[in-house]
Scaffold this motif. Structure first.
Motif, PDB file in Angstrom:
ATOM      1  N   PHE A  31       0.825  -1.208   0.000  1.00 57.51           N
ATOM      2  CA  PHE A  31       0.000   0.000   0.000  1.00 57.51           C
ATOM      3  C   PHE A  31       0.856   1.254   0.000  1.00 57.51           C
ATOM      4  O   PHE A  31       0.476   2.287  -0.540  1.00 57.51           O
ATOM      5  CB  PHE A  31      -0.973  -0.007   1.190  1.00 57.51           C
ATOM      6  CG  PHE A  31      -2.194  -0.841   0.910  1.00 57.51           C
ATOM      7  CD1 PHE A  31      -3.068  -0.472  -0.111  1.00 57.51           C
ATOM      8  CD2 PHE A  31      -2.461  -1.997   1.632  1.00 57.51           C
ATOM      9  CE1 PHE A  31      -4.187  -1.239  -0.389  1.00 57.51           C
ATOM     10  CE2 PHE A  31      -3.567  -2.766   1.353  1.00 57.51           C
ATOM     11  CZ  PHE A  31      -4.437  -2.392   0.337  1.00 57.51           C
ATOM     12  N   ARG A  41       0.190   6.574  -6.940  1.00 57.61           N
ATOM     13  CA  ARG A  41      -1.162   6.919  -7.436  1.00 57.61           C
ATOM     14  C   ARG A  41      -1.190   8.364  -7.976  1.00 57.61           C
ATOM     15  O   ARG A  41      -0.240   9.129  -7.808  1.00 57.61           O
ATOM     16  CB  ARG A  41      -2.198   6.736  -6.334  1.00 57.61           C
ATOM     17  CG  ARG A  41      -2.036   7.737  -5.225  1.00 57.61           C
ATOM     18  CD  ARG A  41      -3.058   7.537  -4.126  1.00 57.61           C
ATOM     19  NE  ARG A  41      -2.732   8.430  -3.037  1.00 57.61           N
ATOM     20  CZ  ARG A  41      -3.276   8.334  -1.830  1.00 57.61           C
ATOM     21  NH1 ARG A  41      -4.159   7.375  -1.566  1.00 57.61           N
ATOM     22  NH2 ARG A  41      -2.936   9.191  -0.904  1.00 57.61           N
ATOM     23  N   VAL A  90       1.342   2.122  -3.366  1.00 58.63           N
ATOM     24  CA  VAL A  90       0.157   2.760  -3.926  1.00 58.63           C
ATOM     25  C   VAL A  90       0.191   4.253  -3.621  1.00 58.63           C
ATOM     26  O   VAL A  90      -0.056   5.092  -4.495  1.00 58.63           O
ATOM     27  CB  VAL A  90      -1.129   2.114  -3.353  1.00 58.63           C
ATOM     28  CG1 VAL A  90      -2.362   2.894  -3.788  1.00 58.63           C
ATOM     29  CG2 VAL A  90      -1.225   0.653  -3.786  1.00 58.63           C
ATOM     30  N   LEU A 130       0.031   3.794 -11.678  1.00 61.34           N
ATOM     31  CA  LEU A 130      -0.483   2.643 -10.935  1.00 61.34           C
ATOM     32  C   LEU A 130      -1.476   1.872 -11.793  1.00 61.34           C
ATOM     33  O   LEU A 130      -1.933   2.366 -12.819  1.00 61.34           O
ATOM     34  CB  LEU A 130      -1.177   3.163  -9.665  1.00 61.34           C
ATOM     35  CG  LEU A 130      -1.249   2.197  -8.481  1.00 61.34           C
ATOM     36  CD1 LEU A 130       0.126   1.694  -8.111  1.00 61.34           C
ATOM     37  CD2 LEU A 130      -1.895   2.891  -7.298  1.00 61.34           C
ATOM     38  N   TYR A 131      -1.789   0.682 -11.379  1.00 61.51           N
ATOM     39  CA  TYR A 131      -2.790  -0.165 -12.038  1.00 61.51           C
ATOM     40  C   TYR A 131      -2.443  -0.469 -13.488  1.00 61.51           C
ATOM     41  O   TYR A 131      -3.274  -0.353 -14.384  1.00 61.51           O
ATOM     42  CB  TYR A 131      -4.186   0.478 -11.942  1.00 61.51           C
ATOM     43  CG  TYR A 131      -4.532   0.854 -10.533  1.00 61.51           C
ATOM     44  CD1 TYR A 131      -4.397  -0.106  -9.511  1.00 61.51           C
ATOM     45  CD2 TYR A 131      -4.936   2.126 -10.205  1.00 61.51           C
ATOM     46  CE1 TYR A 131      -4.684   0.232  -8.197  1.00 61.51           C
ATOM     47  CE2 TYR A 131      -5.219   2.468  -8.888  1.00 61.51           C
ATOM     48  CZ  TYR A 131      -5.086   1.514  -7.889  1.00 61.51           C
ATOM     49  OH  TYR A 131      -5.339   1.842  -6.605  1.00 61.51           O
ATOM     50  N   MET A 172      -1.579  -3.519  -6.765  1.00 59.96           N
ATOM     51  CA  MET A 172      -0.974  -2.529  -7.643  1.00 59.96           C
ATOM     52  C   MET A 172      -1.377  -2.687  -9.100  1.00 59.96           C
ATOM     53  O   MET A 172      -1.175  -1.792  -9.905  1.00 59.96           O
ATOM     54  CB  MET A 172       0.550  -2.585  -7.514  1.00 59.96           C
ATOM     55  CG  MET A 172       1.001  -2.242  -6.102  1.00 59.96           C
ATOM     56  SD  MET A 172       2.760  -2.441  -5.890  1.00 59.96           S
ATOM     57  CE  MET A 172       3.362  -1.133  -6.938  1.00 59.96           C
TER      58      MET A 172
END
Lengths: 281, 329
Positions: free
Chosen positions: A114, A121, A117, A143-144, A224
């Motif tokens: 996290f 982010r 993240v 991210l992602y 992630m």
């Protein structure tokens, strides 16, 4: 000596309880079916294994392998210089250096993920910094996506590469390098001809650790990678927790385990062949 | 061939070697001899380029090499524990230097064959270092240096890890090899016997200083000071009242009975009582307590049944004046 075989009994008991029995349960369940409510029914079917060959699942396995290979390559590229740097520090600084590498293990893995993240982010640390510094005007999508998964994987598995390489570097006899210089090798050539071949064992141990760990990784892609990045680890986790399809999850686990075994065997064979007769080296 | 001008080495505040001059002649077998920590290995490593001198200049064949890295110096080293590459065969180890210098392949083959023959390693060429004995590994280390036809071979206690008998044999082999090839050897050892047997010239070192520089015979028979005298072998020191220390090797001391001597030799300087007679094969070591002092001296007597010295016997000690070595106190 006739009582000798009893000495191994505690080991067998230990392996039996913690290794053989759980594995056996997974094997048995993988041949079972299930009711619509997720109940396991033992009707001895190959259905779960047949299902694995559907294109969807095959492509997830292929993706997972590819991610594992990339993760291993990147951890070698990043880990070797770090291990080399620590190994050449004065003796009293090597221990602190290693501890720094291991400190992240003291913090829960979820929390560390996290933290990434928060860094990556849109309104995260990195984007804010880049905008404030004027390098970019709009936040980057960090991210992602696959890159984020790769960053997370490499980050979390790097220590598994650094430690074995450090050990092999630390055992390397410095006089061999002096001998190489003395015989006309430049530092770069000496590294290529002496250091690298003699620390290959560290790299290969690290490779096994990192590769196997990344095959089963599910937390990093989950947190992630967003919804897009599903790897085998996530697939298996889903079968057990969301889809409530234990038999299929078990079958996938068995396939993954067999795949790992096959790959490791090939890898060791290739390594032994590459070394030629240097078995004593 | 090698010239050191004011070479020194400090580690922090610690002076390992104060500024020192040294010349090594072409084709010479020079030995740096001294106890451990005397700076002999450091000196050797500075010649090789593995250690940087704190001051001074190093010349190799009249070319200054002080700032050249080891891989640009035309010297090769034989390391104390051989430092053979464990992942390479004997032949690959030997060929390494030639490959680095990009010698053409035919020439490489020729030279590798030559040194393999010279060191009698032909049959072991495909072995790995771990599959060989210490003596064999030693020969590989020497072959690996010689194959490059270096101007100078530097040897750092190359026989130190071997057992006594093997060391004896290799000492002679190595000295012969050096003589036949005419390559300059700089040899580091703490073993005085080794130094005396093999060298053309010996430099005795202590605490970074050169104590004496001379041929083996000079060093042994005419030691320049007490340190050299003691380090190079057993010695007796006498005060004959002339303000100097008189030094005599045990084999230069002769014994005669106190009573009933034939007198066919110089008169005894001292009388005393034998405290011990130790059998050493070719000689007996006879220990004598001198009268009127607590001093014990040792004399080597060739084993002789006709005149066997016994404990508690009274003896006179005499020597020929030309065997005396005088040192200022």
């Amino acid at each position: 000596m006739k009582n000798g075989k009893f000495l191994i009994a505690p080991l067998l008991l230990w392996l039996g309880i913690f290794f053989a029995i759980p594995l056996l349960i997974v094997v048995v369940v993988s041949f079972a079916g299930r009711t619509p409510y997720g109940q396991v029914i033992f009707n001895w079917t190959l259905e779960n294994y047949v299902r694995f060959f559907e294109p969807l699942y095959l492509s997830i396995f292929a993706d997972t392998l590819w991610v594992a290979v990339l993760t291993t390559v990147f951890t070698i590229i990043l880990g070797y210089p770090l291990a080399y740097y620590i190994a050449q520090l004065p003796k009293k600084w090597q221990q602190p250096g290693l501890i720094l590498v291991m400190i992240p293990f003291w913090i829960n893995f979820l929390i560390r993920s996290f933290a990434w993240v928060i860094i990556l982010r849109s309104q995260g640390v990195l984007n804010t910094l880049l905008i404030k510094l004027g390098f970019i005007t709009a936040p980057l999508q960090l991210l992602y996506n696959d890159t984020a998964v790769m960053v997370g994987m490499v980050y979390s598995l790097l220590p598994f590469m650094v430690l074995p390489i450090y050990v092999s570097l630390e055992q390397l006899d410095r006089r061999l390098l002096e001998a190489a210089y003395d015989l006309g090798a430049t530092p770069f050539t000496a590294f290529r001809k002496i250091t690298l071949p003699l620390t290959l064992s560290g790299i290969s141990e690290g490779t096994i650790l990192v590769f196997i760990s990344s095959l089963g990784m599910f937390i990093v892609p989950e947190i992630m990678g967003g919804a897009k990045a599903a790897l085998v680890g996530n697939l298996i986790q889903n079968q057990f927790l969301s889809a409530r399809n234990w038999p299929f999850g078990s079958a996938l686990s068995i396939v993954l385990a067999i795949l790992s075994l096959v790959l490791i065997t090939i890898y060791y064979k290739a390594l032994a062949a590459g070394k030629g007769g240097g078995k004593d080296a | 061939m090698i010239r050191l001008e004011g070479i020194s080495k400090r580690f922090g505040d610690q002076v390992i070697i104060p500024p020192t001059d040294l010349t090594v002649n072409e084709g010479e077998f020079l030995t740096l001899l001294g106890p451990s920590g005397c700076g002999k290995t450091t000196l050797l490593r500075m010649i090789a380029g593995l250690e940087t001198p704190s001051s001074g200049k190093i010349f190799l064949a009249d070319k200054e090499v002080t700032d050249l890295p080891p891989y640009r110096r035309d010297v090769n080293m034989v390391f104390q524990h051989y430092a053979l590459f464990p992942h390479m065969t004997v032949e690959e180890n030997i060929r390494f230097g030639l490959k680095m210098k990009k010698v053409d392949l035919q020439e490489q083959d020729k030279r590798v064959e030559q040194v393999l023959a010279m060191t009698r390693l032909q049959d072991l060429r495909h072995r790995y270092p771990k599959q060989m004995s210490g003596g064999q590994q030693q020969r590989v280390a020497i072959a690996r240096a010689l194959v490059n036809n270096p101007k100078v071979v530097l040897l750092d206690e190359p026989l130190g890890a071997l057992d006594y008998q093997l060391r004896k044999n290799l000492q002679l082999e190595l000295a012969d090899l050096q003589y036949d090839l005419g390559i300059t050897f700089v040899y580091v050892t703490h073993d005085r016997e080794e130094a005396l047997t093999m060298s053309d010239r010996i430099i005795v070192m202590n605490k970074g200083l050169i104590e004496q520089d001379g041929r083996p015979g000079e060093i042994y028979h005419r030691p320049g000071n007490e340190f050299v005298a003691k380090f190079i072998g057993e010695t007796n020191f006498f005060d004959l009242g002339d303000g100097l220390t008189t030094l005599l090797r045990p084999e230069k001391l002769n014994l005669c009975p106190e009573e009933g001597d034939d007198g066919a030799h110089p008169a005894p300087h001292f009388f005393g009582t034998i405290t011990d007679v130790v059998f050493y094969g070719t000689i007996d070591k006879v220990f004598v307590d001198l009268d009127g002092s607590k001093q014990e001296v040792v004399a080597y007597q060739y084993f002789d049944d006709a005149r066997k010295w016994r404990m508690d016997e009274r003896v006179g000690i005499w020597w020929y004046p030309q065997d005396e070595v005088k040192l200022s106190k």
